[in-house]
Design a protein around this motif. Structure first.
Motif, short mmCIF file in Angstrom:
data_model
loop_
_atom_site.label_atom_id
_atom_site.label_comp_id
_atom_site.label_asym_id
_atom_site.label_seq_id
_atom_site.Cartn_x
_atom_site.Cartn_y
_atom_site.Cartn_z
N ASP A 154 0.81 -1.22 0.00
CA ASP A 154 0.00 0.00 0.00
C ASP A 154 0.84 1.27 0.00
O ASP A 154 0.32 2.36 -0.23
CB ASP A 154 -0.93 0.02 1.22
CG ASP A 154 -2.02 -1.05 1.12
OD1 ASP A 154 -2.27 -1.51 -0.02
OD2 ASP A 154 -2.61 -1.39 2.16
N SER A 155 2.12 1.17 0.32
CA SER A 155 2.95 2.38 0.36
C SER A 155 3.11 2.94 -1.05
O SER A 155 3.00 2.21 -2.03
CB SER A 155 4.33 2.05 0.95
OG SER A 155 5.09 1.31 0.02
N LYS A 156 3.39 4.22 -1.10
CA LYS A 156 3.54 4.89 -2.39
C LYS A 156 5.00 5.16 -2.71
O LYS A 156 5.37 6.17 -3.27
CB LYS A 156 2.74 6.18 -2.41
CG LYS A 156 1.25 5.94 -2.33
CD LYS A 156 0.45 7.20 -2.58
CE LYS A 156 -1.04 6.91 -2.56
NZ LYS A 156 -1.86 8.09 -2.87
N MET A 157 5.81 4.21 -2.35
CA MET A 157 7.23 4.34 -2.65
C MET A 157 7.56 3.82 -4.03
O MET A 157 8.50 4.27 -4.67
CB MET A 157 8.06 3.59 -1.61
CG MET A 157 7.92 4.14 -0.20
SD MET A 157 8.72 3.12 1.03
CE MET A 157 10.39 3.15 0.46
N VAL A 158 6.77 2.82 -4.55
CA VAL A 158 7.05 2.20 -5.82
C VAL A 158 5.76 1.58 -6.35
O VAL A 158 4.88 1.21 -5.58
CB VAL A 158 8.16 1.13 -5.66
CG1 VAL A 158 7.68 -0.05 -4.84
CG2 VAL A 158 8.68 0.68 -7.03
N GLY A 159 5.66 1.49 -7.69
CA GLY A 159 4.51 0.85 -8.28
C GLY A 159 4.65 -0.68 -8.21
O GLY A 159 5.71 -1.21 -8.56
N ILE A 160 3.63 -1.39 -7.77
CA ILE A 160 3.68 -2.85 -7.63
C ILE A 160 2.46 -3.44 -8.36
O ILE A 160 1.34 -2.98 -8.17
CB ILE A 160 3.67 -3.27 -6.15
CG1 ILE A 160 4.82 -2.59 -5.40
CG2 ILE A 160 3.75 -4.78 -6.01
CD1 ILE A 160 4.79 -2.81 -3.91
N LEU A 161 2.76 -4.44 -9.19
CA LEU A 161 1.65 -5.10 -9.89
C LEU A 161 2.02 -6.54 -10.16
O LEU A 161 3.20 -6.92 -10.16
CB LEU A 161 1.34 -4.39 -11.21
CG LEU A 161 2.43 -4.38 -12.29
CD1 LEU A 161 1.79 -4.33 -13.66
CD2 LEU A 161 3.33 -3.16 -12.11
N SER A 162 0.96 -7.36 -10.32
CA SER A 162 1.17 -8.77 -10.70
C SER A 162 0.42 -9.01 -12.01
O SER A 162 -0.67 -8.47 -12.22
CB SER A 162 0.67 -9.70 -9.60
OG SER A 162 -0.73 -9.54 -9.43
N THR A 163 1.08 -9.78 -12.89
CA THR A 163 0.51 -10.04 -14.21
C THR A 163 0.62 -11.53 -14.50
O THR A 163 1.44 -12.25 -13.91
CB THR A 163 1.25 -9.27 -15.29
OG1 THR A 163 2.61 -9.72 -15.35
CG2 THR A 163 1.24 -7.78 -15.02
#
Length: 863
Positions: A20-29
């Motif tokens: 949830d932090s806004k330090m880096v974009g995180i995604l799963s594909t």
């Protein structure tokens, strides 16, 4: 099992906090590129909503810019076999169409799901700003976030490991490192195995370790995020600079358990900023240098323009005109008189000539107020520059020129005034420079002030020099007039003395000793006359009034003449006078009178200071002919006289001095001969120098001039007076009027005329011009000899009076003035001839035999 479940829940809360932090974009594909899950940070980065995500409209293939698609597909293939790939960069297409540059880190789970970490590197600064805004919110939620973990330890490790910035975790109790990601390992250059379990003091210098530890304690004590914009760290790659954020991680009781840190390497950014600062500094320095060069160029041009003349009007005109428009749109110089009591001169120049004319007439109506609180008067009193930017013209005019001036039509539109004092080094004010800007927005700066004050100082020097020059000119004119008058006053009685001595000498009844006495009087009188002539020549040389003639003459004849003239003086002392002629041109063009004067002075000196032996003059031409046709001609005068010591040489060419006082007592003289000779020789293009000298053995002087050789049959020019052109006549003068204010002179001239063959009863005299006019108008004379300097009415006034009354008879000037130009002045005034005192009897006889009928006919024609 409950404990294990609690541990898993704790891990999940931790993973959730990171997710949830806004330090880096995180995604799963999935392997087809479909984005299955993404945090808000990523969705905001690409401009899509969570509804778009839930609707399945997000796929990294469609988000990727086409030029990076092939690269991304290769990375996906590589990921299938290696399950993780190196960090790489590409561009996403934002929903609104603009491109977003990103840095990606990828890893694959066992089930084929790809976890991607995305850093927005094009909007890094914007992200930092947004992160700052989120700090307060982050502090409030940090306890909750630390209790939330993501799904599993492997998910957290993947995120932690692939963060592009250095990520580290410290134990809150002893601040030893418990976790380090690969980016941190690469940055510091030390394997993680050697970092874990160490604290800052084990890895860094004490000063750096103290700084890091202090910040860590602040984070844990205050339980808040600490942002450190810049910190220096020693690595194996050298000194690096980091932008670090430190975050406390709490346990379930809310106590700090860990310290999480994220550091971005800003070394290159800092270098770029430093380079930009250097470039800016260099640009500022270059601009300053260019401005200074322009200022110096302007100062040089202005100074050159002002120094072309000593005339004050020309100096001020050049100054004001050159100052426009570099210094201002209008330039006014108000110059005070030399007593400093009032304005004596005003010079105005303007970019618009109509402004200049208007101001000139306006200033004549409204003189400057000496009690004004603004403007010239105020600056003269304070001696300090006054600058008024954004002028209240009414107030300024009222103060500087009086209340009535403020009610009149405005002379100009004024944006700014700068009034600069014109000061000498002793701070004496000579006046003021008023600079006026009429251009909107053009105000005066400290740089303008510095420039104007420098110009004011230069102008002050030139004004003072101009005044000194004109005072010197006035002094020179006064000196010339004084010397002319002294010459007249000396020549008048001296002429009478010499004249009567000549008459007495002719008396056959005189005994031999009486004749010798008369000859002594004549000889000493002539010597006195020679001294007077020398003093006049010195005066003319020093005031640059002497005129050098350029006429053709026979050089060997002149040299023989000089030797013949001085031979008697040498024979009286029993010494030999020699002349040796080398290779010389026969005729040259120069000034024979001045050359003769030089040679007589130098050779005469040699004879005077030689008691036995000889004096010799050797004449020769040196170095051939120059391009302009002139050649150097030298005269070496050698004697076997007393010589000159080394100590005495310094006084040789000084006026009114000889070698020493004993020489003066023994040999006499004014000490002007060598001084005058050198001056004259230099005017003829040469010099007079002491060539050699030994006390008791003799000396030699080298005289040089420049002469232009003349070949062919060109005649030698002999200058003539006005009366030379009047033919002699056998007709006798019947009546003569002698006019002179000195009784002795009247008697002397009368006797000369009687001895010339004119009866005494045909000679009349007058004591002044008024008496002469009266007698001449009563009965015309065959000839009038008219003195020039007389009381009541001088000779010029008498001549004018007679001609005005119709008198046609010949009038010859008779004067003791001997300055250059006196003859020409008399002839130009209308005299028919010119005789100089002491009167030469042969010249008088010649004048008495002249036929003035042509001059009378010319006057009749004019009438």
């Amino acid at each position: 099992m409950p404990a294990e479940q609690e541990q898993n829940n704790q891990l999940l809360r931790r993973y959730q906090t990171i997710f949830d932090s806004k330090m880096v974009g995180i995604l799963s594909t999935d392997m087809n590129g479909q984005i299955l899950a993404a945090n808000d940070y990523f969705l905001e980065m690409v401009g899509y909503t969570r509804e778009d995500l839930k609707a399945g409209r997000l796929n990294w293939k469609t988000l990727t810019h086409p030029k990076y698609l092939e690269q991304s597909l290769k990375v996906a293939e590589l990921l299938k076999t290696q399950r993780s790939v190196p960090v790489f960069e590409k561009e996403y297409i934002h929903k609104d169409g603009h491109l977003v540059a990103v840095r990606l880190g990828l890893t694959m789970f066992e089930d084929g799901t790809v976890i991607t970490l995305v850093q927005d590197i094009t909007e890094q600064k914007e992200s930092e700003r947004k992160l700052e805004e989120a700090k307060v919110l982050l502090e409030e939620r940090v306890a909750e976030r630390t209790r939330q973990l993501v799904e599993s330890e492997s998910f957290l490790s993947a995120i932690f490991e692939n963060m592009p910035n250095m990520i580290f975790v410290k134990d809150a109790r002893d601040l030893r490192f418990v976790r380090f990601n690969k980016a941190g390992e690469d940055l510091i250059g030390i394997p993680r195995s050697e970092l874990i379990g160490k604290n800052d003091y084990d890895l860094f210098p004490k000063e750096q370790a103290d700084f890091f530890t202090a910040k860590d304690r602040d984070v844990l004590k205050e339980s808040k995020i600490v942002d450190i914009p810049e910190e220096e760290i020693n690595t194996t790659h050298g000194v690096r600079y980091l932008h670090t954020r430190k975050i406390p991680v709490f346990d379930k009781e809310g106590r700090p358990q860990y310290l999480l840190g994220a550091s971005e390497d800003i070394t290159e950014l800092k270098k770029a900023e430093r380079q930009r600062a250097i470039l800016v500094k260099e640009q500022i320095a270059r601009s300053a240098a260019e401005l200074r060069a322009q200022q110096m160029g302007f100062l040089s041009d202005l100074t050159f323009a002002m120094t072309q003349s000593f005339d004050l009007d020309n100096i001020l005109k050049a100054f004001t005109e050159k100052s426009i428009p570099t210094l201002a749109d209008i330039c006014i110089v108000d110059l005070m008189d030399e007593e400093g009591l009032e304005i004596s001169h005003t010079q105005i120049a303007a970019k618009n000539s109509e402004d200049s004319d208007f101001i000139q007439s306006w200033r004549e109506k409204f003189p400057m107020r000496w009690d004004g609180t603004y403007g010239a008067a105020s600056v003269i009193r304070s001696r300090k520059t006054e600058i008024i930017n954004g002028v209240d013209l009414d107030q300024f005019l009222k103060s500087a020129f009086g209340p009535e001036a403020a009610l009149t039509e405005r002379p100009i539109h004024a944006e700014a005034f700068m009034t600069v004092p014109i000061l000498l080094r002793d701070e004496k004010p000579l006046g003021v420079i008023s600079l006026i800007s009429t251009t909107p927005g053009r105000h005066f700066s400290p740089i303008d002030q510095s420039m104007a004050e420098e110009i004011g100082r230069r102008l002050a020097v030139l004004i003072e020099n101009s005044r000194l020059y004109y005072r010197a000119q006035e002094a020179s004119r006064a000196k010339t007039a004084f010397l002319a008058n002294v010459s007249h006053e000396i020549r008048t009685p001296l002429g009478a003395m010499l004249g009567f001595a000549e008459i007495l000498k002719e008396d056959e009844s005189l005994r031999e000793e009486q004749k010798e006495a008369v000859e002594t009087v004549l000889r000493n009188g002539q010597q006195l006359l020679h001294i007077v002539d020398e003093i006049l020549d010195i005066s003319k040389v020093e005031s640059e009034r002497i005129q050098i003639e350029s006429i053709v003459f026979d050089l060997p004849d002149l040299l023989h003449d000089v030797i013949h003239l001085l031979r008697g003086r040498a024979e009286e002392k029993g010494i030999e006078l020699r002349l040796r002629l080398g290779s010389l041109p026969q005729k040259i063009q120069s000034d024979p009178t001045r050359l003769r004067q030089i040679l007589i002075n130098v050779i005469g000196n040699a004879i005077k200071f030689t008691d036995s032996g000889y004096v010799e003059m050797e004449a020769r031409s040196r170095n051939g002919r120059r391009r302009d046709g002139h050649q150097r001609i030298e005269f070496l005068v050698t004697d076997t006289g007393i010589g000159i010591s080394a100590e005495q040489r310094n006084n040789l060419f000084q006026p009114f001095s000889q070698a020493d006082s004993s020489t003066t007592r023994r040999f006499g003289g004014t000490g002007l001969g060598l001084f005058l000779s050198r001056k004259l020789a230099r005017l003829l293009g040469g010099d007079v120098i002491l060539n050699t000298s030994s006390a008791g053995i003799g000396s030699s002087f080298l005289i040089s001039i420049l002469g232009k050789e003349v070949t062919g049959t060109q005649r030698v020019y002999v200058p003539k007076t006005f009366t030379d052109s009047i033919p002699a006549s056998s007709r006798k003068v019947e009546t003569i009027l002698v006019v002179d204010d000195a009784m002795d002179n009247r008697e002397l001239f009368k006797r000369f005329i009687i001895r010339a063959g004119i009866p005494e009863n045909r000679i009349q005299t007058a004591a002044n011009g008024a008496e002469a006019v009266r007698k001449a108008l009563e009965k015309p004379f065959s000839l009038i000899l008219m003195d020039i300097q007389m009381p009541e009415m001088d000779g010029f006034q008498a001549l004018k009076k007679l001609r005005t009354q119709g008198y046609r008879g010949p009038i010859v000037a008779l004067t003791a003035h001997a300055m250059k130009g006196d003859r020409e002045k008399c002839l130009a005034a209308g005299f028919d001839g010119y005789l100089q005192k002491p009167l030469d009897r042969a010249e008088l006889k010649r004048v008495l035999s002249l036929d003035f009928s042509k001059q009378q006919s010319s006057r009749d024609a004019e009438l």
